[in-house]
Structure formats: C-alpha cells, structure tokens
Design an enzyme around this catalytic site. Structure first.
Site, PDB file in Angstrom:
ATOM      1  CE  LYS A 212      -1.776   2.701   3.137  1.00  0.00           C
ATOM      2  NZ  LYS A 212      -1.751   4.010   2.473  1.00  0.00           N
ATOM      3  CD  GLU A 288      14.210   1.017   8.114  1.00  0.00           C
ATOM      4  OE1 GLU A 288      14.680   1.925   8.812  1.00  0.00           O
ATOM      5  OE2 GLU A 288      14.854   0.009   7.778  1.00  0.00           O
ATOM      6  CB  CYS A 322      13.406   9.104   6.958  1.00  0.00           C
ATOM      7  SG  CYS A 322      14.354   8.226   5.749  1.00  0.00           S
ATOM      8  CD  GLU A 419      10.571  12.911  11.339  1.00  0.00           C
ATOM      9  OE1 GLU A 419       9.623  12.297  11.875  1.00  0.00           O
ATOM     10  OE2 GLU A 419      11.307  12.412  10.491  1.00  0.00           O
TER      11      GLU A 419
HETATM   12  P1  TAP Z   1       2.560   7.748   8.477  1.00  0.00           P
HETATM   13  O1  TAP Z   1       1.446   8.652   8.752  1.00  0.00           O
HETATM   14  O2  TAP Z   1       3.062   6.880   9.562  1.00  0.00           O
HETATM   15  O3  TAP Z   1       2.116   6.872   7.219  1.00  0.00           O
HETATM   16  C1  TAP Z   1       2.925   5.878   6.652  1.00  0.00           C
HETATM   17  C2  TAP Z   1       2.056   4.866   5.959  1.00  0.00           C
HETATM   18  O4  TAP Z   1       1.264   4.167   6.925  1.00  0.00           O
HETATM   19  C3  TAP Z   1       1.047   5.484   4.982  1.00  0.00           C
HETATM   20  O5  TAP Z   1       0.921   4.648   3.876  1.00  0.00           O
HETATM   21  C4  TAP Z   1      -0.214   5.512   5.821  1.00  0.00           C
HETATM   22  O6  TAP Z   1      -1.402   5.572   5.075  1.00  0.00           O
HETATM   23  C5  TAP Z   1      -0.099   4.207   6.560  1.00  0.00           C
HETATM   24  N1  TAP Z   1      -0.943   4.111   7.756  1.00  0.00           N
HETATM   25  C6  TAP Z   1      -1.471   5.108   8.495  1.00  0.00           C
HETATM   26  N2  TAP Z   1      -2.213   4.603   9.506  1.00  0.00           N
HETATM   27  C7  TAP Z   1      -2.156   3.259   9.411  1.00  0.00           C
HETATM   28  C8  TAP Z   1      -2.711   2.179  10.169  1.00  0.00           C
HETATM   29  N3  TAP Z   1      -3.458   2.377  11.239  1.00  0.00           N
HETATM   30  N4  TAP Z   1      -2.442   0.917   9.760  1.00  0.00           N
HETATM   31  C9  TAP Z   1      -1.675   0.680   8.693  1.00  0.00           C
HETATM   32  N5  TAP Z   1      -1.131   1.656   7.938  1.00  0.00           N
HETATM   33  C10 TAP Z   1      -1.349   2.934   8.302  1.00  0.00           C
HETATM   34  O7  TAP Z   1       3.844   8.525   7.980  1.00  0.00           O
HETATM   35  P2  TAP Z   1       3.920   9.599   6.813  1.00  0.00           P
HETATM   36  O8  TAP Z   1       3.315  10.847   7.326  1.00  0.00           O
HETATM   37  O9  TAP Z   1       3.429   9.033   5.546  1.00  0.00           O
HETATM   38  O10 TAP Z   1       5.482   9.754   6.645  1.00  0.00           O
HETATM   39  C11 TAP Z   1       6.221  10.566   7.450  1.00  0.00           C
HETATM   40  C12 TAP Z   1       6.980   9.777   8.484  1.00  0.00           C
HETATM   41  O11 TAP Z   1       7.683   8.693   7.894  1.00  0.00           O
HETATM   42  C13 TAP Z   1       8.034  10.586   9.163  1.00  0.00           C
HETATM   43  O12 TAP Z   1       7.955  10.426  10.549  1.00  0.00           O
HETATM   44  C14 TAP Z   1       9.348  10.035   8.662  1.00  0.00           C
HETATM   45  O13 TAP Z   1      10.422  10.141   9.499  1.00  0.00           O
HETATM   46  C15 TAP Z   1       9.000   8.628   8.402  1.00  0.00           C
HETATM   47  N6  TAP Z   1       9.896   8.070   7.403  1.00  0.00           N
HETATM   48  C16 TAP Z   1      10.847   7.221   7.838  1.00  0.00           C
HETATM   49  C17 TAP Z   1      11.726   6.683   6.946  1.00  0.00           C
HETATM   50  C18 TAP Z   1      12.742   5.736   7.454  1.00  0.00           C
HETATM   51  S1  TAP Z   1      13.534   4.894   6.388  1.00  0.00           S
HETATM   52  N7  TAP Z   1      12.961   5.568   8.703  1.00  0.00           N
HETATM   53  C19 TAP Z   1      11.647   6.988   5.594  1.00  0.00           C
HETATM   54  C20 TAP Z   1      10.667   7.874   5.173  1.00  0.00           C
HETATM   55  C21 TAP Z   1       9.789   8.399   6.105  1.00  0.00           C
HETATM   56  P3  TAP Z   1      -2.021   6.984   4.546  1.00  0.00           P
HETATM   57  O14 TAP Z   1      -1.776   6.924   3.114  1.00  0.00           O
HETATM   58  O15 TAP Z   1      -3.458   6.953   4.905  1.00  0.00           O
HETATM   59  O16 TAP Z   1      -1.292   8.066   5.264  1.00  0.00           O
END
Ligand code: TAP
Length: 517
Positions: A212, A288, A322, A419
C-alpha cells in the site's frame, strides 16, 4: 503467458506482455505520460469494490491529477488471496532463483527505459524536483532492483557440526526460505524509492507481496505495477492497493495470511502496526520510523564542506527526508560564521516549478504537511528560538514553503525534540571541546535513525561513531546512502534494515534440518 515462458523469452531479449488498463494520459514536462489509477490485483488493474476514489493532487498548483481507486479491506483480502495463490501454486515459487533474478533485472531495465516518465509522474504527484527525481527517487530505485536481483541466487544456508548420536552420524544444515505473503506499507516522501527499497529485497527472497503506497502519492507505484507485467513477473506476485492507512493499511497489517509486514512511516503509526502484527497472527515486522538526527560540527572541520553538507542534510528533497539532520549542534567558536554562510547559501536556493530544470526546491508534498510546518516554526519562535530566515508559505499558488533557519534552539524546546520532516534547519550551540557533553545532548532523544559529525580529528570522529545512538553515522559527509549499505534506526526509529545484505534477512526465515545416517 507468464513465468518460465516469459523468462525464456526475456533471455532472448524480446519484449513480453503488455497489460490493458484504463490509463490517465497527460502531456507534461514535454513528454507524453501514461499511468494507471486502479488497484493492481492478480496481474490486472481493477476498480475497488464500491468504486470509491481518492483525489491525487499536484502540490505545485493543487490541481487534481486524477482520481485513484481506494482499496477496501475486501480488496486487500482479494490481493492477499492472489499473493497466497501465487506463492503456493504459481510459477514464482517453482522457478529457479536465477530465473527470478533475470525477471528482476528485466524489471530494472524497464524502469530505466521509463525513467523520464517515472520521474515526471513522481514530480507531479509528490512535488519532487524532476532532476532530483531522475537521480534519486527513480535512479536509486533502479539501483536497488539491480542490487537485489543479483542476490537471488546467492541466498545460502550453512552446515553445522552437531553432536553425533553415536554410533550413527548426524548432519544439520539450514535453509533460508521465503516467508510467504508479505505486506508493505510506505510513506509519501520518496514514493517509488520506499517501495523499491523494500519490495526488491522481498521479491529477491522469493516472497509475494501486497503493497500500500501513501494515499497522497500513489501514482509511481501503479506505473511500476504496469512495468512489472511487462517484465513478466507472474500475476499475484505483486499486488498494489492504494488507499487509506486506517482501512487498506490496517487490513494488510491485520490479515491472518500475511506473515511479514515491512513498514516505513511515523513512530506513532509504527506503534499501532506493531500491535496489530502481534494481535493478528504474530507477524514478523520491520519498522523504519521517524528521526531527529543530530549533526555535530566542530570548529576544526572544513567549514565550507560542513555548510554544504548541513544544507543538503536539511533541505534535500525539501526536507522530506527521514534521515534529515533534524538538529545541528555547532561549536560556539564557529557558530556565527556557520549561520552567516548557511543564510547566504539558503538565499540562493531556487524555489519553483519542480519540472523546471533550474529549480532546486519544490513544493511540500501535501497541504496538511505544509500547514504543520508553518505551525512548527511558529511554535519554535514562541518558545524562544530565533527565526533567521524563511518560516513562511510562499505567496504563490502551490504548497511552497521557504527553506528556514532557526537559531538559539535550546534542548527543552519542541523544535529541538520533534521532527519537522520539512526544510527547517534547527541550530543549537555548544561550547568547548567536551565531546561527551555534546554527545549526551545529541543522544537525548527517543529517535536513533542517523547522525553526523564534522571534524578533522579522527579520534574524535571515531569516539562519536562509537557513542552515538543511531543506526547510521556520517563522518565529514551527510546523506550518503547506498543500496549496498544497511539502513535503519535504533530506539524509537524502529528496527530491521532496508538495503544491503542484511535487508534480505527481513524477508527470509531459517529452517534447520537435521538428519541421521
Ligand atoms: P505515516 O502517517 O506513519 O504513514 C505511513 C504509511 O502508513 C502510509 O501509507 C499511511 O497511510 C499508513 N498508515 C497510516 N495509519 C495506518 C494504520 N493504522 N495501519 C496501517 N497503515 C497505516 O507517515 P507519513 O506521514 O506518511 O510519513 C512521514 C513519516 O515517515 C516521518 O515520521 C518520517 O520520518 C518517516 N519516514 C521514515 C523513513 C525511514 S527509512 N525511517 C523513511 C521515510 C519516512 P495513509 O496513506 O493513509 O497516510
């Protein structure tokens, strides 16, 4: 025609199957682009049950690019069943590892052939600057597919000298086996790259997958699915289910037939996912998560290099990175000079249309994120940080946020701890040469993703590398990731590695076989 037949065909270099679908066709960035907007299940593009959609928005002007089908839990179940069939009965598990490798190499070649198109789709969907998308979002994705394609036929077990049941003899050996159906859930900052980092290792290990993408940037994942058919990957091996996290994401994490979940995203959602994995069927998971990576700059370093790397460390991909250097500690003796040089250089950053070749800073990914950045800076200022540059949304259409510099940041402040995930440089001062004191400050966070140090003193650099609590340490450089080097965090930045040989273990299980003769 799939599997062996296609593998044989690809050996001959001839093209294989095209998938039919109802495409979005656009002329943009001086080229014709074409991509799917439906779910990809069992080798076909289909509508979601109920036909609900999510608008995909171009952050450069907030126009709607297209409506993307939104997967329901029922759709996810169909995708999982297809992945299970493909794993249990399909060609995928029957073919040799070397033939699997050929398919993945062919997929990488097709991604390369479609590089400009993929980078253009990434640019309009996520706001990534086109030139960067070519090199990083798409370029590194291709590299990672090739890297893991090469691993397929090099996954080996071991032989182990156990005690014999005399007078008989015994032999124990281990086999590394694929886990089965794996779920992948990824964020929006590098949509294709996050998919590729995980899926390449997952497929190289021989699994099948239900993935997804983030609902705000799903388009390159769907284009990728189209290319996977062309490469000859059998139906059901790759399934892509765009949709919301709470519905489609949760349905993957809680599905009883999914045995492994690879997740990249926030720490908050990571906690929920881990709980869901435990409660559903104790699925293996790797997480991650977020970061607040410290970068420490000592006065004996090459300051110009430190300025360049700190700027890259914070502003790369408009801060939606990230491992972004979330907190910069600068020694007091060079602090003012460092800040002055950073501001001079920040003024030169060309903000604008991500498709324009001279642009280096595009729009933030989506509106909610931009709004969060505006209030993040306001909160920093309210708590006493000094806003030295930027801090506002630009007065023009689109989700543009100025690269921002905050100084006088103290350890207790919100901006020192949380962050931003945006182009906001957070600068704090430290005095003297007390390495332990600054490391203590750098370590006083629940995150542990990356870190960096600039110094010419090798002893100091090595001491930093030893004592810092982070999965990645950069010395006199920053952001230097590579497909061959393991990547992943400590503490609440998660566990399990992407990239490098170690990533394979996330998608393998070890079977121990003992025989007596
Ligand atoms: P999240 O809000 O955590 O979303 C990540 C993914 O999880 C999205 O596809 C999201 O769907 C899905 N998701 C949300 N709620 C869920 C649930 N209850 N069950 C299963 N899946 C669910 O993060 P974001 O805002 O997209 O990304 C930003 C964060 O990612 C930052 O904190 C950043 O640091 C972190 N990040 C970390 C890394 C590494 S490698 N450590 C790399 C990139 C980003 P939706 O499409 O509905 O949001």
């Amino acid at each position: 025609e799939f599997g062996e037949a296609v593998v044989l065909k690809s050996r001959g270099g001839s093209a294989s199957k095209e998938v039919e679908y109802d495409p979005v066709v656009m002329h943009v960035n001086n080229m014709d682009i074409k991509f799917p907007k439906q779910l990809f299940i069992d080798g076909k593009f289909i509508d979601a049950e109920g036909g609900r959609t999510i608008d995909s928005i171009n952050p450069a002007d907030e126009s709607v690019i297209c409506k993307v089908q939104r997967a329901t839990p029922g759709d996810v179940d169909r995708a999982v069943q297809a992945a299970k069939r493909a794993f249990d009965e399909g060609e995928w598990s029957k073919m040799s590892a070397r033939d699997r490798s050929r398919l993945l190499f062919r997929l990488a070649d097709l991604m390369e052939e479609h590089k400009q198109e993929l980078a253009t789709i990434e640019a309009i969907d996520s706001g990534a600057v086109y030139t960067l998308a070519l090199k990083t979002h798409v370029g590194m994705s291709i590299d990672v597919w090739r890297y893991f394609a090469g691993w397929c036929d090099k996954i080996t077990g071991s032989t182990i000298p156990i005690s014999h049941a005399r007078p008989n003899r015994n032999l124990t050996f281990t086999k590394k086996e694929p886990i089965g159906v794996c779920g992948l859930i990824t964020p929006w900052n590098y949509p294709l790259m996050m998919l590729s980092w995980k899926m390449a290792a997952c497929l190289a290990a021989g699994n099948t997958v239900v993935m997804k993408p983030a609902q705000v940037s799903p388009l390159t994942a769907l284009k990728f699915a189209e290319l996977s058919v062309k490469a000859g990957i059998p139906p059901g091996v790759i399934n892509i289910v765009p949709g919301s996290g709470s519905e489609a994401g949760n349905a993957i994490a809680s599905h009883p037939l999914v045995r492994k979940l690879g997740f990249t995203g926030s720490t908050e959602i990571g906690q929920t996912i881990m709980e869901t994995c435990a409660n559903s069927n104790i699925k293996k998971c790797s997480l991650e998560l977020g970061g607040k990576s410290p970068l420490v700059i000592f006065d004996d370093c090459d300051l110009e290099r430190a300025v360049r790397n700190a700027m890259g460390g914070v502003f790369f991909n408009k801060g939606e990175n990230c491992i972004a250097a979330g907190r910069i500690f600068v020694q007091d003796t060079v602090h003012d000079k460092f800040v002055e040089r950073v501001i001079e250089e920040t003024k030169k950053i060309v903000i604008g249309d991500p498709l324009n070749r001279s642009t280096s800073h595009g729009p933030q990914n989506h509106r909610a994120h931009l709004d969060k950045l505006v209030s993040y800076v306001q909160r920093g200022v309210k708590e006493g940080a000094t806003l030295r540059y930027g801090g506002k949304q630009l007065d023009r259409p689109g989700l543009f946020f100025e690269p921002t510099v905050l100084t006088d940041v103290e350890d207790h402040m919100y901006v020192a701890k949380e962050e931003s995930f945006g182009p906001i440089m957070i600068i704090s001062k430290f005095s003297g040469n007390d390495l332990d004191a600054v490391i203590k400050r750098a370590n006083s966070t629940e995150f542990g993703l990356a870190s960096g140090v600039f110094t010419r003193d090798i002893n100091r650099a090595m001491a930093f590398a030893e004592k810092i609590e982070a999965g990645t340490v950069f010395i006199n450089t920053y952001n230097k990731t590579d497909v061959a080097a393991p990547f992943g965090g400590f503490k609440q930045s998660g566990f399990g590695k992407d990239l490098g040989e170690e990533a394979l273990n996330e998608y393998l299980k070890t079977k121990c076989v003992t025989l007596e003769y």
